[in-house]
Design an enzyme around this catalytic site. Structure first.
Site, PDB file in Angstrom:
ATOM      1  N   GLU A   1       1.483   8.565   9.672  1.00 30.41           N
ATOM      2  CA  GLU A   1       0.842   9.290   8.565  1.00 30.41           C
ATOM      3  C   GLU A   1      -0.629   9.477   8.886  1.00 30.41           C
ATOM      4  O   GLU A   1      -1.233   8.564   9.478  1.00 30.41           O
ATOM      5  CB  GLU A   1       0.990   8.508   7.256  1.00 30.41           C
TER       6      GLU A   1
ATOM      7  N   ARG B   1       7.836   2.476   2.729  1.00 29.35           N
ATOM      8  CA  ARG B   1       6.848   2.570   3.803  1.00 29.35           C
ATOM      9  C   ARG B   1       7.522   3.194   5.014  1.00 29.35           C
ATOM     10  O   ARG B   1       8.736   2.973   5.226  1.00 29.35           O
ATOM     11  CB  ARG B   1       6.352   1.183   4.217  1.00 29.35           C
TER      12      ARG B   1
ATOM     13  N   HIS C   1       3.108  11.207   0.947  1.00 29.36           N
ATOM     14  CA  HIS C   1       2.797   9.858   0.432  1.00 29.36           C
ATOM     15  C   HIS C   1       1.992   9.932  -0.880  1.00 29.36           C
ATOM     16  O   HIS C   1       0.819   9.553  -0.927  1.00 29.36           O
ATOM     17  CB  HIS C   1       2.033   9.041   1.492  1.00 29.36           C
TER      18      HIS C   1
HETATM   19  C1  GLV Z   1       1.166   3.095  -1.922  1.00 28.17           C
HETATM   20  O1  GLV Z   1       1.850   3.378  -0.991  1.00 28.17           O
HETATM   21  C2  GLV Z   1       0.976   1.775  -2.376  1.00 28.17           C
HETATM   22  O2  GLV Z   1       1.352   0.812  -1.690  1.00 28.17           O
HETATM   23  O3  GLV Z   1       0.416   1.619  -3.482  1.00 28.17           O
END
Ligand code: GLV
Length: 326
Positions: A268, A239, A288
């Site tokens: 983001e 993250r 991401h």
């Molecule tokens: C993506 O970042 C998730 O947490 O599935």
């Protein structure tokens, strides 16, 4: 006698793969945003207003304001494993069940972590850019001279479903694998468990696979990058905010680490084309996309809707988010 209103389930986005044959409660109505409609907080509140269930993704903020706007809500189902975008205390206070999709995205995310490792360590982005620009020059023994993955040591910070899937890939590539987790995990014959500083000192490549919690915010800063050192590569599919991005940029510019790859960012989406993150030659940036394979996203959608269906049918949901470990 008035008829029971149909169960309504809002989805924050259009286009979830696998939605067509996903499990749904009998007679449920799906509520989707219009094509091209905004996906901001206000839009989510309007969408969820008369709904019993809500399916959301990582960028959607789920907080008290949303709950106030959606008084019928009984379940929020994340199509994601991470749940740092949801105010869990507030949900619990109101008796709203929050579910997520653990496990099913481990392989896709580990594949992406490994892609970042290979791209960063072997300088594949500048090599690709050069080739595409028609600038492949005469053979130069120094050109795009990266560092080898086979034989290197891979340190994995956060050895859960995704971290251990990265570990299996590392072992397959002939790497020595180390792991560090807040709560010690049993040795699995692949990764030796060590402390964080030892992991950083001994590793050539470090993969971050921890959730975002108050404890992991800023986990990797200048000190940690210096422990990794000038031949080190850092990748994160965890993250944003786990890595201090300014410290990372400084370490790359000053050659204090070799290279890095990020799929996740403090802000983001990263839409500022002038962001220094996007112009650092040894930093690979992706938008991401850890779970973005057809197979995985389909499995995630089905899992999320199974969770919604269970809660709205009065059953226990199989994938309620666990309490955060302090
Ligand atoms: C993506 O970042 C998730 O947490 O599935």
């Amino acid at each position: 006698m008035s008829a029971t209103p149909p169960v309504r389930i809002a989805l924050s986005r259009r286009g979830y793969p696998g939605l067509d044959d996903a499990p749904l409660p009998e007679g449920a109505e799906l509520v989707l945003p219009d094509e091209g409609a905004p996906t901001d907080d206000a839009a989510l509140r309007a969408l969820a207003a008369d709904c019993d269930g809500l399916v959301v993704s990582t960028p959607d903020r789920v907080d008290a304001e949303l709950f106030d706007a959606a008084p019928r809500l009984k379940v929020v189902a994340l199509v994601a494993v991470g749940f740092d975008n949801v105010d869990l205390d507030e949900a619990r206070r109101r008796g709203i069940v929050v579910t997520h999709t653990p496990g099913v995205l481990a392989d896709a995310t580990a594949d992406l972590a490994f892609s970042l490792i290979l791209m960063a360590r072997r300088l594949l982005v500048p090599a690709l850019d050069t080739t595409r620009a028609g600038e492949w020059g005469a053979f130069d023994p120094q050109a795009f001279l990266g560092l080898q993955v086979a034989g290197a040591t891979l340190g994995i910070v956060g050895y859960g479903d995704i971290g251990s899937a990265v570990g299996r890939r590392g072992a397959g590539f002939g790497m020595t694998v180390l792991q560090h987790s807040r709560s010690p995990r049993p040795e699995d014959g692949i990764a030796e468990a060590v402390g964080l500083d030892e992991l950083l000192e001994r590793s050539d490549v470090v993969s971050l696979n921890v959730p975002r919690t108050p404890e992991t915010a800023g986990l990797i800063g200048a000190r940690e990058l210096d422990l990794l050192g000038p031949r080190g590569t850092l990748v994160s599919t965890a993250r944003g905010g786990v890595v201090d991005e300014d410290a990372l940029l400084a370490a790359l510019r000053e050659g204090r680490i070799h290279s890095a790859g990020l799929d996740v960012f403090a802000t983001e989406p990263l839409t500022d084309a002038a962001s220094p993150l996007l112009h650092e030659p040894r930093l690979v940036c992706l938008p991401h996309i850890g779970s973005a394979s057809v197979e995985t996203r389909t499995a995630m959608t089905r899992m999320a809707l199974r969770n919604v269906t269970a809660v709205l049918s009065g059953d226990d949901a199989p994938n309620v988010v666990p309490p955060l470990r302090g």
